[in-house]
Design a protein around this motif. Structure first.
Motif, short mmCIF file in Angstrom:
data_model
loop_
_atom_site.label_atom_id
_atom_site.label_comp_id
_atom_site.label_asym_id
_atom_site.label_seq_id
_atom_site.Cartn_x
_atom_site.Cartn_y
_atom_site.Cartn_z
N ASP A 166 9.24 45.81 -5.95
CA ASP A 166 7.81 45.61 -6.12
C ASP A 166 7.15 46.97 -6.26
OD1 ASP A 166 5.33 44.46 -6.27
OD2 ASP A 166 5.15 44.06 -4.13
N SER A 167 6.36 47.17 -7.32
CA SER A 167 5.71 48.46 -7.55
C SER A 167 4.45 48.24 -8.38
CB SER A 167 6.65 49.41 -8.30
OG SER A 167 6.82 48.98 -9.64
N SER A 168 3.61 49.29 -8.45
CA SER A 168 2.39 49.19 -9.26
C SER A 168 2.74 49.00 -10.72
CB SER A 168 1.54 50.46 -9.07
OG SER A 168 2.28 51.62 -9.43
N PHE A 169 3.80 49.69 -11.21
CA PHE A 169 4.22 49.52 -12.60
C PHE A 169 4.58 48.07 -12.88
CE2 PHE A 169 4.60 54.09 -12.68
CZ PHE A 169 4.44 54.43 -14.02
N ASN A 170 5.37 47.49 -12.00
CA ASN A 170 5.82 46.11 -12.23
C ASN A 170 4.67 45.13 -12.13
OD1 ASN A 170 8.44 47.00 -12.60
ND2 ASN A 170 9.05 46.61 -10.49
N ARG A 171 3.73 45.38 -11.26
CA ARG A 171 2.57 44.49 -11.14
C ARG A 171 1.67 44.60 -12.37
NH1 ARG A 171 0.73 42.72 -5.26
NH2 ARG A 171 2.79 42.57 -4.29
N ILE A 172 1.54 45.79 -12.91
CA ILE A 172 0.78 45.96 -14.16
C ILE A 172 1.45 45.17 -15.28
CG2 ILE A 172 0.14 47.61 -15.96
CD1 ILE A 172 -0.19 49.70 -13.71
N ALA A 173 2.77 45.26 -15.34
CA ALA A 173 3.52 44.54 -16.37
C ALA A 173 3.32 43.04 -16.24
CB ALA A 173 5.00 44.89 -16.29
N ILE A 174 3.37 42.53 -15.03
CA ILE A 174 3.19 41.09 -14.81
C ILE A 174 1.82 40.65 -15.31
CG2 ILE A 174 2.86 39.33 -13.02
CD1 ILE A 174 5.01 40.81 -11.38
N MET A 175 0.78 41.38 -14.95
CA MET A 175 -0.57 40.97 -15.31
C MET A 175 -0.87 41.14 -16.80
SD MET A 175 -2.92 42.10 -12.04
CE MET A 175 -2.42 43.83 -12.03
N ALA A 176 -0.16 42.05 -17.47
CA ALA A 176 -0.42 42.32 -18.87
C ALA A 176 0.38 41.44 -19.82
CB ALA A 176 -0.11 43.79 -19.18
N SER A 177 1.35 40.71 -19.30
CA SER A 177 2.30 40.02 -20.16
C SER A 177 1.75 38.71 -20.73
CB SER A 177 3.58 39.71 -19.38
OG SER A 177 4.23 40.90 -19.01
N ASP A 178 2.19 38.44 -21.95
CA ASP A 178 1.92 37.13 -22.55
C ASP A 178 2.90 36.11 -22.01
OD1 ASP A 178 -0.18 37.86 -24.60
OD2 ASP A 178 1.42 39.23 -25.21
N VAL A 179 4.13 36.55 -21.76
CA VAL A 179 5.16 35.66 -21.22
C VAL A 179 5.97 36.43 -20.18
CG1 VAL A 179 7.28 34.36 -21.73
CG2 VAL A 179 5.36 34.26 -23.32
N LEU A 180 6.22 35.79 -19.05
CA LEU A 180 7.11 36.32 -18.02
C LEU A 180 8.39 35.50 -18.01
CD1 LEU A 180 4.62 36.75 -15.03
CD2 LEU A 180 5.61 38.59 -16.39
N LEU A 181 9.51 36.19 -17.85
CA LEU A 181 10.80 35.53 -17.78
C LEU A 181 11.53 36.03 -16.54
CD1 LEU A 181 12.88 33.66 -19.17
CD2 LEU A 181 13.74 35.67 -20.38
N THR A 182 11.96 35.10 -15.69
CA THR A 182 12.60 35.47 -14.43
C THR A 182 13.97 34.84 -14.32
OG1 THR A 182 10.46 35.65 -13.31
CG2 THR A 182 12.40 35.37 -11.91
N PRO A 183 15.04 35.64 -14.38
CA PRO A 183 16.39 35.09 -14.18
C PRO A 183 16.65 34.83 -12.71
CG PRO A 183 16.41 37.25 -15.31
CD PRO A 183 15.07 37.08 -14.68
N VAL A 184 17.39 33.77 -12.43
CA VAL A 184 17.78 33.48 -11.05
C VAL A 184 19.07 32.68 -11.07
CG1 VAL A 184 16.41 31.36 -10.94
CG2 VAL A 184 16.99 32.54 -8.82
N SER A 185 19.95 32.96 -10.13
CA SER A 185 21.18 32.20 -10.02
C SER A 185 21.03 31.17 -8.90
CB SER A 185 22.37 33.13 -9.71
OG SER A 185 22.35 33.52 -8.35
N ASP A 186 22.11 30.49 -8.57
CA ASP A 186 22.06 29.50 -7.50
C ASP A 186 22.45 30.10 -6.15
OD1 ASP A 186 24.68 29.94 -8.41
OD2 ASP A 186 25.37 28.02 -7.60
N LYS A 187 22.60 31.42 -6.09
CA LYS A 187 23.03 32.07 -4.85
C LYS A 187 21.88 32.07 -3.83
CE LYS A 187 26.37 35.06 -7.18
NZ LYS A 187 26.17 34.42 -8.51
#
Length: 214
Positions: A89-110
């Motif tokens: 979690d960082s300011s860069f990543n939060r800026i990216a989240i808010m600026a994005s048209d689409v967010l994609l989050t990979p996740v496994s079943d672990k």
């Protein structure tokens, strides 16, 4: 257009997916990659690609948040920007989240991935409150055992959250994913008829439809 691979947990497959998406989408429109990952995995793979004489990706880095925001402010529909955010979690990543048209989050079943997804939900909730609108991410099941057919626990958690939308595409554990990156290629370039390539083609199609670029 901005597509961000985002998850506050590392090791979920953001860089691998971003690498493949960038190479495939760059075949028919301008693509810039922003590498926010501290390990800079995509940049390393891009050097391999360049050394082998293949057309490299356009990858950039930013030294401070102001430079990053300035780039985002110049975003336009004629170019796709793919952001590989870091596993933290960082300011860069939060800026990216808010600026994005689409967010994609990979996740496994672990189990640890599910715990990480709960933390990421809290981040989306906080940023949604800041922007006064619900920020949603498209969750793609990734790195699953090829024999696994029941995703009950993951699907139940994803479908219960107003911040998650489950994608139809599923990516499984395939050796072609790691082998292709090692030679500077996308999995589709490396083994176009393989199962990994077919799964990645399906993901590209689904994301392309969401972005309205197909």
């Amino acid at each position: 257009m901005i597509l961000t691979l985002s998850h506050q947990k590392g090791g979920v497959g953001k860089s691998t997916i971003a690498w493949n998406l960038a190479l495939e989408f760059s075949k028919f429109l301008p693509v810039t990659v922003i590498d926010l990952d501290m390990q800079r995995s995509m940049s390393a793979a891009n050097r391999i690609r360049t050394d082998k004489g293949m057309a490299p990706l356009d990858i950039c880095h930013f030294g401070d948040a102001d430079e990053f925001v300035h780039y985002i402010e110049k975003d336009h529909e004629g170019r796709l920007t793919i952001i590989d955010s870091g596993g933290f979690d960082s300011s860069f990543n939060r800026i990216a989240i808010m600026a994005s048209d689409v967010l994609l989050t990979p996740v496994s079943d672990k189990p640890f991935d599910l715990l990480g997804l709960q933390k990421y939900e809290e981040i989306l909730e906080a940023l949604s409150g800041f922007q006064e609108k619900t920020i949603k991410t498209h969750v793609v099941l990734n790195n699953l055992n090829p024999a696994l057919r029941n995703f009950g626990d993951v699907m139940e958690f994803v479908l219960m959250s107003e911040y998650f939308e489950l994608m139809t595409s599923v990516l499984r554990q395939r050796v072609d994913f790691s082998n292709s990156v090692g030679v500077g290629k996308s999995v589709i370039e490396h083994a176009p008829q393989g199962r990994a390539a077919l799964e990645m083609k399906a993901l590209c199609k689904e994301i392309g439809e969401i972005l309205n670029i197909l």
